[in-house]
Design a protein around this motif. Structure first.
Motif, PDB file in Angstrom:
ATOM      1  N   ALA A 263     -33.939  74.039  41.607  1.00 42.19           N
ATOM      2  CA  ALA A 263     -35.469  72.743  42.351  1.00 42.19           C
ATOM      3  C   ALA A 263     -36.176  72.192  41.178  1.00 42.19           C
ATOM      4  N   ASP A 264     -35.716  72.532  39.779  1.00 45.36           N
ATOM      5  CA  ASP A 264     -37.178  71.990  38.932  1.00 45.36           C
ATOM      6  C   ASP A 264     -35.810  70.480  37.964  1.00 45.36           C
ATOM      7  N   THR A 265     -34.427  70.724  37.789  1.00 47.68           N
ATOM      8  CA  THR A 265     -33.287  69.994  38.123  1.00 47.68           C
ATOM      9  C   THR A 265     -33.499  68.856  39.217  1.00 47.68           C
ATOM     10  N   SER A 266     -33.229  69.677  40.257  1.00 49.45           N
ATOM     11  CA  SER A 266     -33.056  68.815  41.748  1.00 49.45           C
ATOM     12  C   SER A 266     -34.349  67.484  41.572  1.00 49.45           C
ATOM     13  N   ARG A 267     -35.628  67.953  40.999  1.00 49.95           N
ATOM     14  CA  ARG A 267     -37.282  66.343  41.018  1.00 49.95           C
ATOM     15  C   ARG A 267     -36.742  66.683  39.779  1.00 49.95           C
ATOM     16  N   ARG A 268     -36.054  66.566  39.011  1.00 49.68           N
ATOM     17  CA  ARG A 268     -35.693  65.715  37.275  1.00 49.68           C
ATOM     18  C   ARG A 268     -34.913  64.487  38.025  1.00 49.68           C
ATOM     19  N   LEU A 269     -34.130  64.812  38.411  1.00 49.64           N
ATOM     20  CA  LEU A 269     -32.929  63.467  39.518  1.00 49.64           C
ATOM     21  C   LEU A 269     -33.031  62.996  40.236  1.00 49.64           C
ATOM     22  N   ARG A 270     -34.077  63.699  41.153  1.00 55.71           N
ATOM     23  CA  ARG A 270     -35.003  62.848  41.938  1.00 55.71           C
ATOM     24  C   ARG A 270     -35.248  61.334  41.209  1.00 55.71           C
ATOM     25  N   ALA A 271     -36.292  62.231  40.305  1.00 54.01           N
ATOM     26  CA  ALA A 271     -37.179  61.273  39.354  1.00 54.01           C
ATOM     27  C   ALA A 271     -36.289  59.996  39.377  1.00 54.01           C
ATOM     28  N   ILE A 272     -35.305  60.503  37.848  1.00 55.18           N
ATOM     29  CA  ILE A 272     -34.527  59.457  37.630  1.00 55.18           C
ATOM     30  C   ILE A 272     -33.996  58.067  38.481  1.00 55.18           C
ATOM     31  N   ALA A 273     -33.786  58.704  39.557  1.00 52.37           N
ATOM     32  CA  ALA A 273     -33.415  58.010  40.584  1.00 52.37           C
ATOM     33  C   ALA A 273     -34.125  56.805  41.405  1.00 52.37           C
TER      34      ALA A 273
ATOM     35  N   LEU B  35     -25.717  60.634  39.707  1.00 50.69           N
ATOM     36  CA  LEU B  35     -24.623  61.352  39.377  1.00 50.69           C
ATOM     37  C   LEU B  35     -23.218  60.969  39.169  1.00 50.69           C
ATOM     38  N   ALA B  36     -22.990  60.826  39.870  1.00 50.06           N
ATOM     39  CA  ALA B  36     -21.775  59.273  40.089  1.00 50.06           C
ATOM     40  C   ALA B  36     -21.472  58.532  38.886  1.00 50.06           C
TER      41      ALA B  36
ATOM     42  N   ALA C 169     -20.539  61.059  36.090  1.00 47.16           N
ATOM     43  CA  ALA C 169     -19.554  61.774  35.890  1.00 47.16           C
ATOM     44  C   ALA C 169     -18.366  60.683  34.854  1.00 47.16           C
ATOM     45  N   ASP C 170     -18.683  59.660  35.627  1.00 48.03           N
ATOM     46  CA  ASP C 170     -18.187  58.151  34.762  1.00 48.03           C
ATOM     47  C   ASP C 170     -17.844  57.840  33.652  1.00 48.03           C
ATOM     48  N   ARG C 171     -19.028  58.586  32.849  1.00 52.14           N
ATOM     49  CA  ARG C 171     -19.190  58.466  31.383  1.00 52.14           C
ATOM     50  C   ARG C 171     -19.140  60.160  31.089  1.00 52.14           C
ATOM     51  N   VAL C 172     -18.946  60.707  31.445  1.00 53.06           N
ATOM     52  CA  VAL C 172     -18.793  62.079  30.716  1.00 53.06           C
ATOM     53  C   VAL C 172     -17.373  61.665  29.531  1.00 53.06           C
ATOM     54  N   GLN C 173     -16.531  62.669  28.860  1.00 54.85           N
ATOM     55  CA  GLN C 173     -16.309  62.812  28.300  1.00 54.85           C
ATOM     56  C   GLN C 173     -15.946  64.380  28.209  1.00 54.85           C
ATOM     57  N   MET C 174     -14.679  64.637  26.746  1.00 57.25           N
ATOM     58  CA  MET C 174     -14.447  65.845  26.500  1.00 57.25           C
ATOM     59  C   MET C 174     -13.654  65.819  25.062  1.00 57.25           C
ATOM     60  N   ASN C 175     -14.350  67.066  23.904  1.00 54.85           N
ATOM     61  CA  ASN C 175     -15.034  66.085  22.918  1.00 54.85           C
ATOM     62  C   ASN C 175     -13.384  66.854  22.571  1.00 54.85           C
TER      63      ASN C 175
ATOM     64  N   ALA D 259     -22.781  59.536  26.981  1.00 52.13           N
ATOM     65  CA  ALA D 259     -23.510  59.389  26.032  1.00 52.13           C
ATOM     66  C   ALA D 259     -24.784  59.268  26.339  1.00 52.13           C
ATOM     67  N   PRO D 260     -26.128  59.136  25.832  1.00 52.98           N
ATOM     68  CA  PRO D 260     -27.338  58.539  26.166  1.00 52.98           C
ATOM     69  C   PRO D 260     -27.025  56.762  27.420  1.00 52.98           C
ATOM     70  N   PHE D 261     -27.252  56.621  28.456  1.00 49.63           N
ATOM     71  CA  PHE D 261     -27.177  55.596  29.837  1.00 49.63           C
ATOM     72  C   PHE D 261     -28.446  55.557  30.397  1.00 49.63           C
ATOM     73  N   THR D 262     -29.225  54.189  30.775  1.00 47.78           N
ATOM     74  CA  THR D 262     -29.463  54.417  31.907  1.00 47.78           C
ATOM     75  C   THR D 262     -28.895  53.996  33.117  1.00 47.78           C
ATOM     76  N   PRO D 263     -29.132  55.028  34.654  1.00 43.28           N
ATOM     77  CA  PRO D 263     -28.644  54.295  35.901  1.00 43.28           C
ATOM     78  C   PRO D 263     -28.882  52.841  35.807  1.00 43.28           C
ATOM     79  N   ARG D 264     -27.870  52.216  36.320  1.00 43.89           N
ATOM     80  CA  ARG D 264     -28.538  51.362  37.863  1.00 43.89           C
ATOM     81  C   ARG D 264     -27.743  50.819  38.153  1.00 43.89           C
ATOM     82  N   CYS D 265     -28.471  50.406  39.233  1.00 47.70           N
ATOM     83  CA  CYS D 265     -27.617  49.934  40.771  1.00 47.70           C
ATOM     84  C   CYS D 265     -26.463  49.808  40.774  1.00 47.70           C
ATOM     85  N   GLU D 266     -26.050  49.992  41.364  1.00 44.65           N
ATOM     86  CA  GLU D 266     -24.227  49.494  41.444  1.00 44.65           C
ATOM     87  C   GLU D 266     -24.054  48.846  42.242  1.00 44.65           C
ATOM     88  N   GLU D 267     -22.109  48.768  42.995  1.00 48.89           N
ATOM     89  CA  GLU D 267     -21.487  48.892  43.417  1.00 48.89           C
ATOM     90  C   GLU D 267     -20.694  49.361  43.659  1.00 48.89           C
TER      91      GLU D 267
END
Length: 177
Positions: free
Chosen positions: A128-138, A149-150, A153-159, A167-175
């Motif tokens: 619930a707490d993670t879901s609330r944070r995700l909804r607030a960010i969105a 979330l998509a 996932a596009d920006r995730v990398q593995m060391n 890396a830090p990013f700002t969610p944007r409205c993308e097609e």
């Protein structure tokens, strides 16, 4: 199918040979129609030919051989040449266009299937707490939580040590396509 078969089989046939083809097709048309009209004496097995389809095919072949015979008669040619058959050439081009269209549609369908295999659709259950944070960010970014979330996932990398980092990013409205 009947037109195509007659064009292939008729190449180089004389007027008399085409007349034989007309007679043969007429006989086969009669036979298949009689079989169709007669009550079925035996049960049709799983590998038997569909009698209606067979009757239609022979009727079409008969009509096509008659057309070729009439063409030879009116043109005065002694042998059938499919390339000199104006109507046959038109039909062959139409058939090839339909065949090519089917091949193209199949290729497109196969690419879409491959793309679909490469896609990942996931249903994620978050606390619930993670879901609330995700909804607030969105909501602040003006996008749906799934889009955040998509983008994540596009920006995730593995060391090198196997740790997953983003890396830090700002969610944007993308097609998304």
């Amino acid at each position: 199918m009947a037109r195509d078969a007659a064009r292939r089989q008729g190449r180089g046939l004389s007027v008399a040979q085409v007349a034989e083809k007309v007679a043969e097709a007429a006989g086969r048309e009669r036979e298949t129609q009689q079989q169709l009209d007669a009550p079925a004496e035996t049960e049709i097995g799983p590998f038997a030919t569909d009698p209606e389809h067979l009757a239609e095919l022979w009727a079409a072949k008969h009509a096509e051989w008659q057309r070729i015979a009439a063409l030879l008669e009116t043109s005065g040619e002694q042998a059938y040449d499919p390339e000199q058959d104006p109507q046959g050439v038109v039909w062959a081009k139409e058939r090839e266009a339909r065949r090519q269209g089917a091949v193209d549609r199949h290729a497109t369908w196969m690419r879409e299937r491959q793309d679909a295999k490469d896609e990942l659709r996931a249903q994620v259950w978050l606390p619930a707490d993670t879901s609330r944070r995700l909804r607030a960010i969105a909501a602040r970014a003006g996008v749906q939580p799934e889009q955040v979330l998509a983008q994540l996932a596009d920006r995730v990398q593995m060391n090198e040590d196997g740790a997953v980092v983003v890396a830090p990013f700002t969610p944007r409205c993308e097609e998304r396509t």
